[in-house]
Design a protein around this motif. Structure first.
Motif, PDB file in Angstrom:
ATOM      1  N   ARG A 113      20.900 -37.526 101.827  1.00 27.66           N
ATOM      2  CA  ARG A 113      20.788 -38.754 102.623  1.00 27.66           C
ATOM      3  C   ARG A 113      19.412 -38.885 103.266  1.00 27.66           C
ATOM      4  NH1 ARG A 113      26.318 -37.799 104.008  1.00 27.66           N
ATOM      5  NH2 ARG A 113      25.714 -36.625 105.856  1.00 27.66           N
ATOM      6  N   LEU A 114      18.717 -37.757 103.432  1.00 26.21           N
ATOM      7  CA  LEU A 114      17.360 -37.766 103.999  1.00 26.21           C
ATOM      8  C   LEU A 114      16.298 -37.727 102.906  1.00 26.21           C
ATOM      9  CD1 LEU A 114      17.889 -35.226 106.919  1.00 26.21           C
ATOM     10  CD2 LEU A 114      17.790 -37.714 107.069  1.00 26.21           C
ATOM     11  N   GLY A 115      16.750 -37.742 101.639  1.00 27.63           N
ATOM     12  CA  GLY A 115      15.798 -37.721 100.529  1.00 27.63           C
ATOM     13  C   GLY A 115      15.376 -36.327 100.125  1.00 27.63           C
ATOM     14  N   ILE A 116      16.071 -35.295 100.615  1.00 30.94           N
ATOM     15  CA  ILE A 116      15.723 -33.901 100.296  1.00 30.94           C
ATOM     16  C   ILE A 116      16.590 -33.424  99.147  1.00 30.94           C
ATOM     17  CG2 ILE A 116      15.613 -31.540 101.168  1.00 30.94           C
ATOM     18  CD1 ILE A 116      15.231 -32.738 103.966  1.00 30.94           C
ATOM     19  N   ARG A 117      15.971 -33.153  98.010  1.00 35.56           N
ATOM     20  CA  ARG A 117      16.707 -32.726  96.824  1.00 35.56           C
ATOM     21  C   ARG A 117      16.206 -31.362  96.354  1.00 35.56           C
ATOM     22  NH1 ARG A 117      19.458 -37.032  94.530  1.00 35.56           N
ATOM     23  NH2 ARG A 117      18.982 -39.054  95.475  1.00 35.56           N
ATOM     24  N   GLY A 118      16.995 -30.731  95.523  1.00 34.71           N
ATOM     25  CA  GLY A 118      16.575 -29.460  94.937  1.00 34.71           C
ATOM     26  C   GLY A 118      16.786 -28.248  95.826  1.00 34.71           C
ATOM     27  N   PHE A 119      17.396 -28.448  97.001  1.00 42.78           N
ATOM     28  CA  PHE A 119      17.657 -27.320  97.893  1.00 42.78           C
ATOM     29  C   PHE A 119      18.998 -26.688  97.517  1.00 42.78           C
ATOM     30  CE2 PHE A 119      19.476 -25.605 101.858  1.00 42.78           C
ATOM     31  CZ  PHE A 119      18.477 -24.710 102.203  1.00 42.78           C
ATOM     32  N   ASN A 120      18.995 -25.368  97.322  1.00 45.46           N
ATOM     33  CA  ASN A 120      20.201 -24.655  96.912  1.00 45.46           C
ATOM     34  C   ASN A 120      20.788 -23.908  98.105  1.00 45.46           C
ATOM     35  OD1 ASN A 120      22.251 -23.256  95.710  1.00 45.46           O
ATOM     36  ND2 ASN A 120      20.992 -22.286  94.124  1.00 45.46           N
ATOM     37  N   PRO A 121      21.846 -24.409  98.720  1.00 45.83           N
ATOM     38  CA  PRO A 121      22.414 -23.753  99.906  1.00 45.83           C
ATOM     39  C   PRO A 121      23.025 -22.395  99.599  1.00 45.83           C
ATOM     40  CG  PRO A 121      23.179 -26.028  99.688  1.00 45.83           C
ATOM     41  CD  PRO A 121      22.543 -25.659  98.395  1.00 45.83           C
ATOM     42  N   LYS A 122      23.238 -22.072  98.320  1.00 42.27           N
ATOM     43  CA  LYS A 122      23.904 -20.814  97.976  1.00 42.27           C
ATOM     44  C   LYS A 122      22.954 -19.618  97.961  1.00 42.27           C
ATOM     45  CE  LYS A 122      26.186 -22.860  94.386  1.00 42.27           C
ATOM     46  NZ  LYS A 122      27.058 -22.901  93.182  1.00 42.27           N
ATOM     47  N   LEU A 123      21.660 -19.880  98.021  1.00 42.71           N
ATOM     48  CA  LEU A 123      20.716 -18.765  98.027  1.00 42.71           C
ATOM     49  C   LEU A 123      20.808 -17.967  99.329  1.00 42.71           C
ATOM     50  CD1 LEU A 123      17.567 -20.536  96.516  1.00 42.71           C
ATOM     51  CD2 LEU A 123      19.224 -19.052  95.350  1.00 42.71           C
ATOM     52  N   LYS A 124      20.565 -16.670  99.240  1.00 43.28           N
ATOM     53  CA  LYS A 124      20.674 -15.811 100.418  1.00 43.28           C
ATOM     54  C   LYS A 124      19.719 -16.228 101.530  1.00 43.28           C
ATOM     55  CE  LYS A 124      22.278 -11.642  98.014  1.00 43.28           C
ATOM     56  NZ  LYS A 124      21.999 -10.214  97.724  1.00 43.28           N
ATOM     57  N   LYS A 125      18.521 -16.686 101.167  1.00 46.92           N
ATOM     58  CA  LYS A 125      17.519 -17.045 102.166  1.00 46.92           C
ATOM     59  C   LYS A 125      17.515 -18.543 102.462  1.00 46.92           C
ATOM     60  CE  LYS A 125      14.472 -13.209 100.889  1.00 46.92           C
ATOM     61  NZ  LYS A 125      13.101 -12.826 100.455  1.00 46.92           N
ATOM     62  N   ALA A 126      18.600 -19.236 102.094  1.00 49.66           N
ATOM     63  CA  ALA A 126      18.640 -20.686 102.267  1.00 49.66           C
ATOM     64  C   ALA A 126      18.510 -21.084 103.728  1.00 49.66           C
ATOM     65  CB  ALA A 126      19.939 -21.242 101.688  1.00 49.66           C
ATOM     66  N   ALA A 127      19.173 -20.367 104.626  1.00 51.51           N
ATOM     67  CA  ALA A 127      19.121 -20.724 106.044  1.00 51.51           C
ATOM     68  C   ALA A 127      17.704 -20.634 106.586  1.00 51.51           C
ATOM     69  CB  ALA A 127      20.051 -19.817 106.838  1.00 51.51           C
ATOM     70  N   GLY A 128      16.943 -19.629 106.132  1.00 51.55           N
ATOM     71  CA  GLY A 128      15.573 -19.462 106.601  1.00 51.55           C
ATOM     72  C   GLY A 128      14.614 -20.505 106.068  1.00 51.55           C
TER      73      GLY A 128
END
Length: 220
Positions: free
Chosen positions: A182-197
């Protein structure tokens, strides 16, 4: 010849003069009970509180009305649609010598008129016609659901809980992706271990940093 497990029609022949037929429209706050009582010209319709004992008294009262009209009731057949209430009422009725059936909701054909004007009164009328056709042994009216025992239902619980747990991660990931898209941010994988960082490094197409609340399910 009818199959033993054929739930599309009644396995027992219908004696209309000796059978009291009732259908129940279940809701959270009340039950609407419609009946076909031998010897009684009117087709009774009664709204009850959610009370199985009151339902049993009503069925017995209708049976007595049929007896006064000269009809000996040998069979009381009751049906309602499968839904939120599950099967407890059917089991309870059977334990009190009432023949109870649960109708598969998707097996009842609903006309456009019923879709436009959906009321409890219309629903009970439709259920009565479908149930009566089923009792007569006619196909294509409705199909019944096999009523499980409490033991059978308990046995299914671990599988349901497992399916829910397996599906929960996918639901959370999809919610996070949707919040970022919804903010135009694509390609981010929340399942990666370092996703939160990596959340602090996210940028919208306008170059603005990710600010505000975290996407659902993401904890930094």
């Amino acid at each position: 010849m009818q199959k033993l497990n054929d739930l599309s029609r009644s396995p027992s022949p219908l004696d209309p003069d000796g059978t009291l037929i009732a259908v129940i429209e279940l809701s959270l706050s009340s039950w609407l009970v419609a009946g076909i009582v031998p010897g009684v010209e009117r087709q009774p319709l009664k709204k009850l509180a959610v009370d199985e004992s009151a339902l049993l008294k009503l069925l017995h009262r209708w049976r007595d009305e049929a007896a006064k009209a000269g009809h000996h009731i040998k069979r009381i057949a009751v049906a309602f649609e499968a839904g939120r209430d599950g099967f407890w009422l059917a089991r309870w009725l059977r334990a009190h010598d009432i023949e109870a059936h649960v109708i598969h909701a998707s097996s009842v054909a609903v006309s456009r008129e019923h879709r436009r004007a959906k009321t409890d009164r219309l629903d009970t009328s439709l259920l009565k016609r479908s149930f009566l056709g089923w009792l007569r042994g006619e196909r294509d009216h409705c199909k019944m659901v096999a009523i499980p025992t409490i033991k059978d239902e308990d046995a299914k619980r671990p599988n349901r809980e497992h399916e829910s747990l397996v599906g929960e991660p996918s639901r959370i990931v999809n919610r996070m992706k949707a919040a970022l898209i919804r903010l135009g941010i694509r390609g981010f994988n929340p399942k990666l271990k370092k996703a939160a960082g990596r959340l602090e490094d996210l940028r919208t197409p306008e170059g603005a940093p990710w600010v505000g609340q975290n996407p659902p399910g993401m904890v930094t």
